[in-house]
Design an enzyme around this catalytic site. Structure first.
Site, PDB file in Angstrom:
ATOM      1  N   ARG A  40       0.946  -1.241  -0.020  1.00 47.25           N
ATOM      2  CA  ARG A  40       0.092   0.065   0.053  1.00 47.25           C
ATOM      3  C   ARG A  40       0.833   1.271   0.111  1.00 47.25           C
ATOM      4  O   ARG A  40       2.154   1.377   0.066  1.00 47.25           O
ATOM      5  CB  ARG A  40      -0.988   0.048   1.256  1.00 47.25           C
ATOM      6  CG  ARG A  40      -0.327   0.280   2.605  1.00 47.25           C
ATOM      7  CD  ARG A  40      -0.896   0.125   3.809  1.00 47.25           C
ATOM      8  NE  ARG A  40      -0.197   0.673   4.849  1.00 47.25           N
ATOM      9  CZ  ARG A  40      -0.779   0.555   5.935  1.00 47.25           C
ATOM     10  NH1 ARG A  40      -2.000  -0.226   6.338  1.00 47.25           N
ATOM     11  NH2 ARG A  40       0.137   0.994   7.056  1.00 47.25           N
ATOM     12  N   LYS A  99      16.314   6.475   9.807  1.00 52.25           N
ATOM     13  CA  LYS A  99      16.184   6.969   8.603  1.00 52.25           C
ATOM     14  C   LYS A  99      17.496   7.733   8.269  1.00 52.25           C
ATOM     15  O   LYS A  99      18.246   7.720   7.234  1.00 52.25           O
ATOM     16  CB  LYS A  99      15.148   7.982   8.146  1.00 52.25           C
ATOM     17  CG  LYS A  99      13.786   7.247   8.006  1.00 52.25           C
ATOM     18  CD  LYS A  99      13.541   6.243   7.242  1.00 52.25           C
ATOM     19  CE  LYS A  99      12.162   5.781   7.064  1.00 52.25           C
ATOM     20  NZ  LYS A  99      12.051   4.847   5.901  1.00 52.25           N
ATOM     21  N   TYR A 151      12.637   6.770  14.683  1.00 53.54           N
ATOM     22  CA  TYR A 151      12.228   6.890  13.509  1.00 53.54           C
ATOM     23  C   TYR A 151      13.359   7.609  12.729  1.00 53.54           C
ATOM     24  O   TYR A 151      14.069   7.369  11.859  1.00 53.54           O
ATOM     25  CB  TYR A 151      11.112   7.472  13.129  1.00 53.54           C
ATOM     26  CG  TYR A 151      10.492   7.450  11.552  1.00 53.54           C
ATOM     27  CD1 TYR A 151      10.015   6.258  10.975  1.00 53.54           C
ATOM     28  CD2 TYR A 151      10.664   8.822  10.832  1.00 53.54           C
ATOM     29  CE1 TYR A 151       9.733   6.407   9.753  1.00 53.54           C
ATOM     30  CE2 TYR A 151      10.117   8.769   9.391  1.00 53.54           C
ATOM     31  CZ  TYR A 151       9.618   7.770   8.910  1.00 53.54           C
ATOM     32  OH  TYR A 151       9.243   7.838   7.770  1.00 53.54           O
TER      33      TYR A 151
END
Ligand code: NAI
Length: 247
Positions: free
Chosen positions: A15, A159, A155
């Protein structure tokens, strides 16, 4: 920008941004191998890829943190498709909280999927690419990894790690004609951002010079470029697709 008949793996292709990337590559004529923990949405993405003109699209249920399953799945892809030419490391999750409240579990999980998953997929896929002396690796980072973001210690660290990993991958694989680049999306309209409170969205919008949230397709265009023959002389780069948020 040709990706015709290239074999592309897209993780998290069920998705959101992963789906848009898969469909965009399919439209360019690529064969697409989707990998995701969710089976149902992947079936829909396969359908969309076929409709978009992909000569071959298949779904593989895979958790990108599962080392053994990765080995087996990529072997299966190589058998079924004949090669592995493009790897898009897109699977990613968030478990946001303020640093002082963040549970170790939330830290470990986000690092495992976003960073270790990208490493494991790259390690295995690069073996196939190095052997054939051709390959494109595109990692999905985030502006959070470039500029930091309150509430996203895990997060943003994952990243930022992806950015470092991309550059090292680029250096190590360049001699074999394999490139590695990263795309850092800003604030993109997907299931991941739909759950954010309206106040958070308003605040983010105020910091976007182009004054709108991005679409998954905006990200997919940049990925398709890095994955194509047109980007043959570009490696180790990070491009933000963020409406000008970080510059
Ligand atoms: P999403 O949550 O809509 O889709 C992520 C997909 O990854 C899902 O299909 C999910 O099942 C899959 N996935 C999660 N864990 C997995 C695992 N362990 N193994 C295999 N598949 C797994 O998220 P979205 O928004 O499409 O994000 C895609 C990528 O873009 C992520 O890496 C995300 O960090 C990054 N990104 C998204 C931004 C946004 O604003 N939506 C901004 C910056 C980066």
């Amino acid at each position: 920008m040709s990706v015709t008949d290239r074999v592309a793996i897209v993780t998290g292709g069920g998705r959101g941004i992963g789906r848009a990337i898969a469909v965009r590559l399919a439209r360019g004529g690529a064969k697409v191998a989707l990998m995701d923990v969710l089976e149902e949405p992947m079936a829909e993405t396969v359908k969309l890829c076929t409709e978009a003109g992909s000569p071959l699209a298949k779904a593989y249920k895979l958790d990108v943190t599962d080392e053994e399953a990765i080995e087996k799945t990529l072997e299966a892809v190589n058998e079924a498709f004949g090669s592995i030419d493009i790897l898009v490391n897109n699977a990613g999750i968030t478990r946001d909280d303020l640093l002082m409240r963040m549970e170790t579990r939330a830290w470990d999980l986000v690092l495992a999927v976003n960073l270790k998953g990208t490493f494991l997929m790259t390690r295995t896929a690069s073996r196939y690419m190095m052997r054939q002396r051709r390959g494109r690796i595109v990692n999905i980072a985030s502006v959070s990894g470039l500029a930091g973001n309150a509430g996203q210690a895990n997060y943003s660290a994952s990243k930022a790690g992806v950015v470092g990993l991309t550059k090292t991958t680029a250096r190590e694989l360049a001699a074999r004609n394999v490139t590695a680049n990263a795309v850092a999306p800003g604030f993109i309209r997907t299931d991941m951002t739909d759950v954010l409170p309206p106040a958070v969205k308003e605040k983010a919008l105020a910091n976007i010079p182009l004054r709108r949230m991005g679409e998954a397709e905006d990200v997919a265009e940049a990925v398709a470029f890095f994955a194509s023959d047109a980007a043959a002389y570009i490696t180790g780069q990070v491009v933000a697709v963020d409406g000008g948020m970080v510059m």
